[in-house]
Design a protein around this motif. Structure first.
Motif, mmCIF file in Angstrom:
data_model
loop_
_atom_site.group_PDB
_atom_site.id
_atom_site.type_symbol
_atom_site.label_atom_id
_atom_site.label_comp_id
_atom_site.label_asym_id
_atom_site.label_seq_id
_atom_site.Cartn_x
_atom_site.Cartn_y
_atom_site.Cartn_z
ATOM 1 N N ASP A 11 0.828 -1.207 0.000
ATOM 2 C CA ASP A 11 0.000 0.000 0.000
ATOM 3 C C ASP A 11 0.862 1.257 0.000
ATOM 4 O O ASP A 11 0.552 2.237 -0.691
ATOM 5 C CB ASP A 11 -0.933 0.022 1.214
ATOM 6 N N LEU A 12 1.974 1.227 0.744
ATOM 7 C CA LEU A 12 2.875 2.382 0.763
ATOM 8 C C LEU A 12 3.530 2.607 -0.589
ATOM 9 O O LEU A 12 3.679 3.750 -1.037
ATOM 10 C CB LEU A 12 3.946 2.209 1.840
ATOM 11 N N GLU A 13 3.906 1.531 -1.247
ATOM 12 C CA GLU A 13 4.516 1.666 -2.570
ATOM 13 C C GLU A 13 3.523 2.262 -3.568
ATOM 14 O O GLU A 13 3.883 3.122 -4.380
ATOM 15 C CB GLU A 13 5.033 0.317 -3.053
ATOM 16 N N GLN A 14 2.270 1.831 -3.495
ATOM 17 C CA GLN A 14 1.239 2.389 -4.380
ATOM 18 C C GLN A 14 0.957 3.856 -4.034
ATOM 19 O O GLN A 14 0.773 4.682 -4.924
ATOM 20 C CB GLN A 14 -0.042 1.556 -4.285
ATOM 21 N N ALA A 15 0.941 4.158 -2.746
ATOM 22 C CA ALA A 15 0.733 5.543 -2.318
ATOM 23 C C ALA A 15 1.867 6.432 -2.813
ATOM 24 O O ALA A 15 1.636 7.558 -3.269
ATOM 25 C CB ALA A 15 0.616 5.619 -0.798
ATOM 26 N N ALA A 19 1.810 9.826 -5.177
ATOM 27 C CA ALA A 19 2.127 11.072 -4.464
ATOM 28 C C ALA A 19 2.627 12.157 -5.402
ATOM 29 O O ALA A 19 3.420 11.906 -6.301
ATOM 30 C CB ALA A 19 3.162 10.798 -3.377
ATOM 31 N N THR A 20 2.147 13.355 -5.169
ATOM 32 C CA THR A 20 2.612 14.511 -5.936
ATOM 33 C C THR A 20 3.598 15.353 -5.137
ATOM 34 O O THR A 20 4.307 16.174 -5.711
ATOM 35 C CB THR A 20 1.426 15.395 -6.361
ATOM 36 N N ARG A 63 -0.100 15.565 5.118
ATOM 37 C CA ARG A 63 0.319 16.312 3.928
ATOM 38 C C ARG A 63 -0.185 15.689 2.637
ATOM 39 O O ARG A 63 -0.066 16.285 1.570
ATOM 40 C CB ARG A 63 1.842 16.399 3.888
ATOM 41 N N ALA A 64 -0.727 14.487 2.714
ATOM 42 C CA ALA A 64 -1.156 13.757 1.525
ATOM 43 C C ALA A 64 -2.602 14.093 1.178
ATOM 44 O O ALA A 64 -3.353 14.625 1.984
ATOM 45 C CB ALA A 64 -1.006 12.255 1.758
ATOM 46 N N SER A 65 -2.980 13.726 -0.054
ATOM 47 C CA SER A 65 -4.365 13.927 -0.486
ATOM 48 C C SER A 65 -4.739 12.856 -1.514
ATOM 49 O O SER A 65 -3.879 12.133 -2.020
ATOM 50 C CB SER A 65 -4.538 15.323 -1.098
ATOM 51 N N GLY A 66 -6.016 12.776 -1.792
ATOM 52 C CA GLY A 66 -6.518 11.890 -2.836
ATOM 53 C C GLY A 66 -6.165 10.429 -2.632
ATOM 54 O O GLY A 66 -6.235 9.889 -1.528
ATOM 55 N N ASP A 67 -5.775 9.782 -3.745
ATOM 56 C CA ASP A 67 -5.449 8.356 -3.738
ATOM 57 C C ASP A 67 -4.257 8.066 -2.829
ATOM 58 O O ASP A 67 -4.218 7.033 -2.159
ATOM 59 C CB ASP A 67 -5.163 7.880 -5.165
ATOM 60 N N THR A 68 -3.312 8.974 -2.790
ATOM 61 C CA THR A 68 -2.154 8.796 -1.914
ATOM 62 C C THR A 68 -2.615 8.684 -0.463
ATOM 63 O O THR A 68 -2.200 7.770 0.256
ATOM 64 C CB THR A 68 -1.170 9.975 -2.057
#
Length: 89
Positions: A11-15, A19-20, A63-68
């Motif tokens: 899940d972290l790798e996908q996040a 990530a932007t 600090r993250a948003s959306g799919d991340t």
């Protein structure tokens, strides 16, 4: 138990891929790498060290948003569940 860490790592790798924010991406990659080391080693992580990883993820979540953020929350939930099963020294 390592299944939980593998899932959290995945899940972290996908996040991280989604990530932007570079800082968030770096934090996710570093924690995913640490989880990967735990999965491949014979030793369980130390409580304090693992807690530091969880804190890093909690800060990244802010600090993250959306799919991340969604994937990060899944990873954090799984990792926190794993944390409860770590034997204390």
């Amino acid at each position: 138990m390592t299944d939980q860490l593998e899932q959290a790592r995945d899940d972290l790798e996908q996040a991280a891929k989604a990530a932007t924010d570079d800082d968030v991406r770096d934090d996710l990659h570093e924690t995913a790498d640490a989880f990967d080391e735990y999965v491949t080693s014979e030793q369980n992580p130390d409580h304090a060290v693992f807690d530091a990883h969880l804190n890093t993820l909690r800060q990244a979540r802010e600090r993250a948003s959306g799919d991340t953020k969604a994937r990060l929350e899944n990873a954090l939930e799984t990792a926190e569940s794993y944390r409860t099963d770590i034997e204390q020294a």
